[in-house]
Design a protein around this motif. Structure first.
Motif, PDB file in Angstrom:
ATOM      1  N   THR A  77       0.225  -2.907   6.746  1.00 28.76           N
ATOM      2  CA  THR A  77       0.968  -3.383   5.580  1.00 28.76           C
ATOM      3  C   THR A  77       2.311  -2.660   5.500  1.00 28.76           C
ATOM      4  O   THR A  77       2.485  -1.584   6.086  1.00 28.76           O
ATOM      5  CB  THR A  77       0.192  -3.132   4.277  1.00 28.76           C
ATOM      6  N   PRO A  78       3.280  -3.224   4.769  1.00 27.10           N
ATOM      7  CA  PRO A  78       4.561  -2.535   4.602  1.00 27.10           C
ATOM      8  C   PRO A  78       4.438  -1.172   3.934  1.00 27.10           C
ATOM      9  O   PRO A  78       5.360  -0.351   4.036  1.00 27.10           O
ATOM     10  CB  PRO A  78       5.355  -3.507   3.720  1.00 27.10           C
ATOM     11  N   TYR A  79       3.311  -0.908   3.271  1.00 28.27           N
ATOM     12  CA  TYR A  79       3.122   0.361   2.569  1.00 28.27           C
ATOM     13  C   TYR A  79       2.229   1.332   3.335  1.00 28.27           C
ATOM     14  O   TYR A  79       1.749   2.316   2.773  1.00 28.27           O
ATOM     15  CB  TYR A  79       2.516   0.104   1.188  1.00 28.27           C
ATOM     16  N   GLU A  80       2.016   1.097   4.623  1.00 29.02           N
ATOM     17  CA  GLU A  80       1.062   1.912   5.370  1.00 29.02           C
ATOM     18  C   GLU A  80       1.469   3.382   5.448  1.00 29.02           C
ATOM     19  O   GLU A  80       0.607   4.254   5.635  1.00 29.02           O
ATOM     20  CB  GLU A  80       0.849   1.353   6.773  1.00 29.02           C
TER      21      GLU A  80
ATOM     22  N   ASP B 156       2.656 -12.414   0.200  1.00 25.37           N
ATOM     23  CA  ASP B 156       3.129 -11.224   0.923  1.00 25.37           C
ATOM     24  C   ASP B 156       3.056  -9.954   0.071  1.00 25.37           C
ATOM     25  O   ASP B 156       3.939  -9.088   0.162  1.00 25.37           O
ATOM     26  CB  ASP B 156       4.551 -11.436   1.442  1.00 25.37           C
TER      27      ASP B 156
ATOM     28  N   HIS C  68       2.803  -6.514  -0.682  1.00 22.37           N
ATOM     29  CA  HIS C  68       3.075  -5.523   0.360  1.00 22.37           C
ATOM     30  C   HIS C  68       1.978  -4.472   0.513  1.00 22.37           C
ATOM     31  O   HIS C  68       1.947  -3.754   1.514  1.00 22.37           O
ATOM     32  CB  HIS C  68       4.400  -4.821   0.079  1.00 22.37           C
TER      33      HIS C  68
ATOM     34  N   PHE D 126       0.851 -10.042   7.559  1.00 23.57           N
ATOM     35  CA  PHE D 126       0.975  -8.694   8.114  1.00 23.57           C
ATOM     36  C   PHE D 126      -0.045  -8.477   9.236  1.00 23.57           C
ATOM     37  O   PHE D 126      -1.142  -9.051   9.207  1.00 23.57           O
ATOM     38  CB  PHE D 126       0.756  -7.641   7.029  1.00 23.57           C
TER      39      PHE D 126
END
Length: 338
Positions: free
Chosen positions: A249-252, A76, A78, A86
């Motif tokens: 992604t969590p960082y998009e 995962d 990020h 994701f």
């Protein structure tokens, strides 16, 4: 430290300690460098370039990378669009052996001396290792003597030994970020597991390639921590990536690292590791653009990835090669990497 160095601040200290004596800066010293204002940036980049020239020389190593197994990774991380956890546009796919041979041939033709085979996995299973083994064999039978590196995730000792036997001379496994920040970036495995893989790689005689990504929410202090931890590892190569906020992604929605900040970080890493190969990698086009890339090459960088970066597009290899020619930076010859 001389009185003169004390009077001129951190850059004077770095000039004496790093440029003259080849001793990398400490974590506390790197925090000072990373906090320098933009008015000191040109002086900092000039010093980093002097350090690179003195301790590494003028040559630039050029590398191409290819994804053998794309997407569907169970981890995962990020920042990664290849994680199967994701909702990114990337789907799992394998490259066949003829495609791998063609990519190696194109990489050599582009002027590169290094070809890295990458797979989006936690670690290689027997199917993947067999594909790598067959791929390397086919590349050699094609008459291609380019150096081959691999990036296949975390390894066991048996797998390390297999890769040595296959002829893999360099292994990439990025620590990604500072140890203190890693749990915020990855939760499915530990920073220490990555470190152990790199330890085994070094002990087996392969070159060690390990770097990370700047701009994942780490503090200035954690960037300094990361540089010092990499220096302790004594890697042969450190890829410098800048976050690409990939969709899904969590960082998009993370901001892109600004150019001056990116250049300051590159220079700081050079002052932490005067003898290490620092390679421009993913995200440099997004955060720096053409002019920034040139400044980076004159600010401590001495290696570069040409072409695309797995799931993200780079700029044409010819542009980078033209840039190196304009800067009068010789490309390291293949026989010098053997």
């Amino acid at each position: 430290m001389t009185a003169a160095a004390e009077k001129t601040g951190i850059l004077g200290i770095a000039r004496e300690q790093v440029l003259e004596r080849g001793v990398g800066l400490s974590q506390e010293q790197l925090v000072e460098v990373l906090n320098l204002g933009d008015d000191k940036l040109e002086e900092l980049l000039g010093l980093a370039h002097e350090v690179r020239m003195r301790w590494c020389g003028p040559e630039v190593e050029v590398e191409g990378i290819i994804s053998l197994k794309t997407g569907g990774c169970p981890e995962d991380c990020h920042f990664c669009s290849q994680s199967g956890r994701f909702p990114t546009p990337v789907r799992s796919a394998w490259l066949d052996i003829p495609g791998l041979v063609k990519a190696a041939r194109q990489t050599l033709a582009a002027g590169a001396t290094e070809f890295c085979i990458v797979a989006a996995v936690r670690g290689p299973d027997e199917r993947l290792l067999s594909q790598v083994r067959d791929g390397i064999k086919a590349i050699r039978e094609d008459g291609n003597d380019i150096q081959i590196a691999c990036s296949l995730g975390m390894l066991t000792q048996e797998q390390v030994d297999e890769l040595v036997e296959m002829g893999c001379h360099r292994y990439n496994h990025n620590l990604e970020t500072a140890r203190s920040h890693f749990p915020n970036v990855v939760t499915t495995h530990a920073w220490e597991e990555r470190w152990e893989t790199l330890r085994m790689v070094r002990a087996a005689g392969m070159e060690v390639c390990s770097g990370g990504i700047i701009g994942m929410g780490e503090s200035i202090e954690q960037r300094a921590e990361f540089a010092v931890q990499l220096a302790e590892l004594e890697p042969d190569e450190v890829p410098m990536n800048f976050l690409i906020p990939n969709p899904g992604t969590p960082y998009e929605n993370y901001p892109i690292v600004e150019g001056p900040e990116a250049l300051r970080t590159v220079a700081a890493f050079r002052l932490a590791m005067p003898r290490t190969m620092l390679r421009f990698a993913g995200g440099r086009e997004l955060t720096l653009g053409d002019l920034g890339a040139e400044k980076g090459m004159l600010g401590g960088i001495n290696a570069i990835i040409v072409g695309n970066y797995l799931t993200n597009l780079g700029r044409p290899a010819s542009q980078d090669l033209d840039m190196l020619a304009e800067l009068k930076m010789p490309i390291k010859a293949l026989n010098e990497t053997l």
